[in-house]
Scaffold this motif. Structure first.
Motif, PDB file in Angstrom:
ATOM      1  N   UNK A  60       7.526 -24.568   6.155  1.00  0.00           N
ATOM      2  CA  UNK A  60       7.966 -23.239   5.726  1.00  0.00           C
ATOM      3  C   UNK A  60       7.406 -22.142   6.606  1.00  0.00           C
ATOM      4  N   UNK A  61       7.656 -20.914   6.196  1.00  0.00           N
ATOM      5  CA  UNK A  61       7.187 -19.746   6.945  1.00  0.00           C
ATOM      6  C   UNK A  61       6.487 -18.801   5.977  1.00  0.00           C
ATOM      7  N   UNK A  62       5.295 -18.314   6.379  1.00  0.00           N
ATOM      8  CA  UNK A  62       4.547 -17.385   5.551  1.00  0.00           C
ATOM      9  C   UNK A  62       4.786 -15.965   6.060  1.00  0.00           C
ATOM     10  N   UNK A  63       5.180 -15.084   5.130  1.00  0.00           N
ATOM     11  CA  UNK A  63       5.345 -13.666   5.443  1.00  0.00           C
ATOM     12  C   UNK A  63       4.220 -12.889   4.760  1.00  0.00           C
ATOM     13  N   UNK A  64       3.597 -11.970   5.470  1.00  0.00           N
ATOM     14  CA  UNK A  64       2.498 -11.180   4.923  1.00  0.00           C
ATOM     15  C   UNK A  64       2.831  -9.698   5.001  1.00  0.00           C
ATOM     16  N   UNK A  65       2.615  -9.021   3.882  1.00  0.00           N
ATOM     17  CA  UNK A  65       2.854  -7.583   3.822  1.00  0.00           C
ATOM     18  C   UNK A  65       1.641  -6.910   3.190  1.00  0.00           C
ATOM     19  N   UNK A  66       1.053  -5.944   3.893  1.00  0.00           N
ATOM     20  CA  UNK A  66      -0.068  -5.163   3.353  1.00  0.00           C
ATOM     21  C   UNK A  66       0.485  -3.875   2.761  1.00  0.00           C
ATOM     22  N   UNK A 120       2.841   3.742  -1.256  1.00  0.00           N
ATOM     23  CA  UNK A 120       2.543   4.824  -0.318  1.00  0.00           C
ATOM     24  C   UNK A 120       2.750   4.396   1.130  1.00  0.00           C
ATOM     25  N   UNK A 121       2.463   3.121   1.406  1.00  0.00           N
ATOM     26  CA  UNK A 121       2.613   2.620   2.773  1.00  0.00           C
ATOM     27  C   UNK A 121       2.689   1.106   2.738  1.00  0.00           C
ATOM     28  N   UNK A 122       3.385   0.514   3.710  1.00  0.00           N
ATOM     29  CA  UNK A 122       3.433  -0.943   3.808  1.00  0.00           C
ATOM     30  C   UNK A 122       3.559  -1.345   5.272  1.00  0.00           C
ATOM     31  N   UNK A 123       2.903  -2.457   5.606  1.00  0.00           N
ATOM     32  CA  UNK A 123       2.910  -2.971   6.962  1.00  0.00           C
ATOM     33  C   UNK A 123       3.154  -4.474   6.923  1.00  0.00           C
ATOM     34  N   UNK A 124       4.079  -4.943   7.765  1.00  0.00           N
ATOM     35  CA  UNK A 124       4.425  -6.355   7.802  1.00  0.00           C
ATOM     36  C   UNK A 124       3.769  -7.028   9.004  1.00  0.00           C
ATOM     37  N   UNK A 125       3.153  -8.196   8.765  1.00  0.00           N
ATOM     38  CA  UNK A 125       2.606  -8.990   9.863  1.00  0.00           C
ATOM     39  C   UNK A 125       3.689  -9.929  10.381  1.00  0.00           C
ATOM     40  N   UNK A 126       3.487 -10.435  11.588  1.00  0.00           N
ATOM     41  CA  UNK A 126       4.439 -11.395  12.137  1.00  0.00           C
ATOM     42  C   UNK A 126       4.467 -12.656  11.282  1.00  0.00           C
ATOM     43  N   UNK A 127       5.644 -13.241  11.060  1.00  0.00           N
ATOM     44  CA  UNK A 127       5.729 -14.473  10.265  1.00  0.00           C
ATOM     45  C   UNK A 127       4.981 -15.616  10.934  1.00  0.00           C
TER      46      UNK A 127
END
Length: 207
Positions: A28-34, A15-22
């Protein structure tokens, strides 16, 4: 990885998604998506059981390998004992053989615990793993008992066993992964993330 598979298996519609800054984590790099989604919870338990079965198969394979290794060592030591030329040599071989006999018996208790585990008889599994630990305190024995404690909701005991497992085998990615799962259950997400990061760093393909 397994938890992500379990959670996403229930998603019917995003229904919806929001990405946080890496965020950089180590090398490495962590990617977060709500994500907000409509889900079918009935499918979660089925996929969760499949993931558990995969981990159980990996556990049994390691137990069987340990048992076979102990048997080969015992055969080798018996040959060395037969050819020992001095009392000192015989004493050294007998000492090694006694230690290996304990490891062999521990592997048998470990396998018994596994079979209790897969039948969800966690109290008996814990008892079998405790006997294995008394004979040969290995990372595998502590880790398996930790999983059984976690299944019973005894999270503090589970974490204590995972701590011991990490101390004995600090490069075992599965132990960090499993301890991270328990931390997430009790809401200690910072510790869970730290364990997941360590597990990924050690073995990004399996965890």
């Amino acid at each position: 990885k397994d938890e992500l598979m379990v959670l996403t298996s229930a998603v019917l519609e995003v229904l919806d998604k929001q990405y946080a800054d890496p965020v950089r984590v180590g090398s490495g790099i962590r990617y977060t998506c709500s994500v907000t989604a409509r889900v079918d919870t009935a499918n979660i338990e089925k996929v969760k059981n499949n993931a558990r079965d995969k981990r159980a198969a990996d556990t049994l394979k390691k137990i069987q390998e340990s048992y076979a290794r102990s048997q080969r060592d015992m055969e080798r030591l018996n040959q060395e004992l037969a050819s020992a030329g001095t009392d000192a040599e015989r004493h050294n071989v007998q000492t090694a053989a006694a230690k290996n006999e304990k490891a062999l018996a521990a592997a048998q208790w470990l396998e018994r615990g596994y079979h209790f585990d897969i039948r969800k008889n966690y109290d008996s599994a814990i008892g079998a793993y405790a006997k294995a630990i008394a004979l040969d305190p290995t990372s595998a024995a502590y880790s398996n008992r930790g999983m059984a404690y976690a299944e019973l909701g005894q999270h503090d005991r589970a974490i204590a066993d995972y701590d011991r497992a990490v101390a004995l085998d600090p490069d075992n990615s599965w132990v960090y992964n499993n301890r991270g799962v328990v931390y997430s259950y009790i809401g200690r997400y910072d510790r869970a993330i730290a364990d997941y990061d360590r597990a990924i760093a050690l073995d990004p393909q399996k965890t």
